[in-house]
Design a protein around this motif. Structure first.
Motif, PDB file in Angstrom:
ATOM      1  N   PRO A  56       0.797  -1.219   0.000  1.00 25.19           N
ATOM      2  CA  PRO A  56       0.000   0.000   0.000  1.00 25.19           C
ATOM      3  C   PRO A  56       0.836   1.278   0.000  1.00 25.19           C
ATOM      4  CG  PRO A  56       0.229  -0.796   2.243  1.00 25.19           C
ATOM      5  CD  PRO A  56       0.986  -1.763   1.357  1.00 25.19           C
ATOM      6  N   ASP A  57       2.176   1.168   0.179  1.00 24.08           N
ATOM      7  CA  ASP A  57       3.000   2.352   0.452  1.00 24.08           C
ATOM      8  C   ASP A  57       3.391   3.081  -0.831  1.00 24.08           C
ATOM      9  OD1 ASP A  57       5.461   3.989   1.063  1.00 24.08           O
ATOM     10  OD2 ASP A  57       4.983   3.282   3.068  1.00 24.08           O
ATOM     11  N   ARG A  58       2.795   4.252  -1.037  1.00 27.15           N
ATOM     12  CA  ARG A  58       3.056   5.046  -2.236  1.00 27.15           C
ATOM     13  C   ARG A  58       4.512   5.510  -2.303  1.00 27.15           C
ATOM     14  NH1 ARG A  58      -0.176   9.778  -1.399  1.00 27.15           N
ATOM     15  NH2 ARG A  58       1.649  10.717  -0.428  1.00 27.15           N
ATOM     16  N   ASN A  59       5.074   5.910  -1.161  1.00 26.53           N
ATOM     17  CA  ASN A  59       6.449   6.409  -1.161  1.00 26.53           C
ATOM     18  C   ASN A  59       7.439   5.311  -1.537  1.00 26.53           C
ATOM     19  OD1 ASN A  59       5.815   9.058  -0.455  1.00 26.53           O
ATOM     20  ND2 ASN A  59       5.969   8.658   1.740  1.00 26.53           N
ATOM     21  N   MET A  60       7.265   4.140  -0.975  1.00 29.32           N
ATOM     22  CA  MET A  60       8.156   3.036  -1.301  1.00 29.32           C
ATOM     23  C   MET A  60       8.045   2.673  -2.778  1.00 29.32           C
ATOM     24  SD  MET A  60       8.407  -0.749   0.463  1.00 29.32           S
ATOM     25  CE  MET A  60       8.870  -0.084   2.050  1.00 29.32           C
TER      26      MET A  60
ATOM     27  N   LEU B  24       0.609   2.254  -8.431  1.00 27.88           N
ATOM     28  CA  LEU B  24       0.807   2.285  -6.983  1.00 27.88           C
ATOM     29  C   LEU B  24      -0.499   2.588  -6.262  1.00 27.88           C
ATOM     30  CD1 LEU B  24       4.032   4.525  -6.901  1.00 27.88           C
ATOM     31  CD2 LEU B  24       3.904   2.018  -7.059  1.00 27.88           C
ATOM     32  N   TRP B  25      -0.699   1.913  -5.141  1.00 30.10           N
ATOM     33  CA  TRP B  25      -1.751   2.292  -4.210  1.00 30.10           C
ATOM     34  C   TRP B  25      -1.311   3.568  -3.511  1.00 30.10           C
ATOM     35  CZ3 TRP B  25      -6.560   0.932  -4.004  1.00 30.10           C
ATOM     36  CH2 TRP B  25      -7.330   1.179  -2.852  1.00 30.10           C
ATOM     37  N   SER B  26      -2.251   4.313  -2.938  1.00 29.41           N
ATOM     38  CA  SER B  26      -1.909   5.622  -2.387  1.00 29.41           C
ATOM     39  C   SER B  26      -2.167   5.676  -0.888  1.00 29.41           C
ATOM     40  CB  SER B  26      -2.691   6.728  -3.090  1.00 29.41           C
ATOM     41  OG  SER B  26      -2.246   7.993  -2.669  1.00 29.41           O
ATOM     42  N   ALA B  27      -1.254   5.085  -0.118  1.00 29.26           N
ATOM     43  CA  ALA B  27      -1.251   5.227   1.338  1.00 29.26           C
ATOM     44  C   ALA B  27       0.187   5.528   1.743  1.00 29.26           C
ATOM     45  CB  ALA B  27      -1.754   3.956   2.011  1.00 29.26           C
ATOM     46  N   VAL B  28       0.347   6.133   2.914  1.00 29.25           N
ATOM     47  CA  VAL B  28       1.691   6.470   3.378  1.00 29.25           C
ATOM     48  C   VAL B  28       1.813   6.166   4.865  1.00 29.25           C
ATOM     49  CG1 VAL B  28       2.105   8.278   1.662  1.00 29.25           C
ATOM     50  CG2 VAL B  28       1.072   8.887   3.863  1.00 29.25           C
ATOM     51  N   CYS B  29       3.047   5.954   5.300  1.00 31.25           N
ATOM     52  CA  CYS B  29       3.346   5.874   6.726  1.00 31.25           C
ATOM     53  C   CYS B  29       3.359   7.287   7.274  1.00 31.25           C
ATOM     54  CB  CYS B  29       4.696   5.202   6.949  1.00 31.25           C
ATOM     55  SG  CYS B  29       5.327   5.381   8.646  1.00 31.25           S
TER      56      CYS B  29
END
Length: 306
Positions: free
Chosen positions: A136-140, A154-159
């Motif tokens: 789920p991590d967009r940044n990664m 990419l899915w769009s979630a972030v830590c």
């Protein structure tokens, strides 16, 4: 007969919690340990998705999470029904999911990865001619697309912890040390502009090993763009080094995961008595479906990392 108890703790918990644990590690290390643990009760001082993973891999054990609130922003920002529709919209892609995800999310995945093995597993899939979607991590995912030229949707979630690191604050931090040598190491959950400046990008254990092996200037400063818990382990390994958490805005070096910090001494002690949140709510179908991509990852890692 007294029940045997094993306590696991992630590097992002406090030093006091780590000292209570039988095993301290990152997500991959703790998953392997949980799978093979010969214990009646596994206390997981981490967050809920980690405890769920332990239960999926060791279903005969009673897995206890110390605090009900120990979730993860990557889980909270992901609607599983929407994720299922997104996956179905890419029927010719392999769905690779970061381990920071719910059991239901994992059940919709073909592969699970950790920050330690994500580069190698996705490279393996591309070498086989596969197309990949990443959640789920967009940044990664953005970092992987940038670093290797992938075109993964990419899915769009972030830590919420790592996403606070930013280039402007880093520029100020670098300037504040004057002419001293400095280095930046960063977790791949951080935003791409931060990762582009890093001397090393890697998992929690990878960053710890980088510090252990550091041979740079003794008077230099090492900035670490990840949750502050790991700095305890780094300073324990190399007390002579100036190791600082990367700032999130001018002067602030105080970036903590609020969910990890719910693992208090009192909560862990209660969990060791079986009084925490028991992971007993997962359906057999979800556990079976989630176990396949996790075991696929573990099998790959056992062959690749020797």
């Amino acid at each position: 007969m007294a029940k045997s108890v094993v306590t696991l703790a992630h590097y992002y918990t406090t030093p006091e919690i780590q000292q209570m644990a039988d095993k301290v590690g990152d997500s991959l290390e703790l998953s392997l340990f949980a799978r093979d643990a010969q214990a009646d009760i596994i206390v997981f001082a981490g967050v809920r998705f980690m405890a769920e993973t332990a239960k999926i891999l060791n279903p005969n054990a009673t897995v206890v999470l110390p605090d009900r609130g120990s979730t993860c922003s990557l889980v909270e920002q992901t609607d599983v029904a929407a994720l299922k529709a997104w996956r179905e919209a890419h029927p010719d892609h392999v769905h690779v999911s970061y381990i920071n995800s719910s059991a239901q999310h994992k059940a919709l995945s073909d592969w699970i990865v950790t920050s330690r093995n994500v580069d190698d597993i996705i490279a393996h899939l591309y070498a086989e001619g596969k197309k990949v979607i990443f959640s789920p991590d967009r940044n990664m995912g953005a970092y992987l697309n940038f670093q290797y030229g992938y075109d993964m949707p990419l899915w769009s979630a972030v830590c919420e912890v790592h996403d606070k690191f930013n280039q402007a604050a880093l520029d100020e931090a670098f300037a504040s040390v004057g002419g001293l040598p400095h280095a930046l190491i960063a977790h791949p959950e951080s935003p791409l502009p931060v990762l582009q400046q890093a001397d090393y990008v890697g998992s929690t254990s990878g960053m710890l090993n980088w510090v252990k092996q550091y041979q740079g200037a003794a008077n230099g400063v090492i900035f670490v763009a990840t949750e502050d818990g790991i700095l305890y382990n780094m300073k324990l390994a190399r007390p002579e080094l100036d190791i600082r958490q990367a700032p999130i805005y001018a002067g602030c070096q105080c970036n903590q995961c609020p969910y990890m910090k719910l693992n208090t001494i009192e909560a862990v002690k209660r969990a060791q008595q079986g009084e925490g949140i028991v992971i007993d709510y997962l359906s057999e179908a979800d556990m079976d479906a989630a176990r396949l991509p996790i075991e696929r990852m573990l099998e790959f890692s056992s062959q690749y990392y020797r």
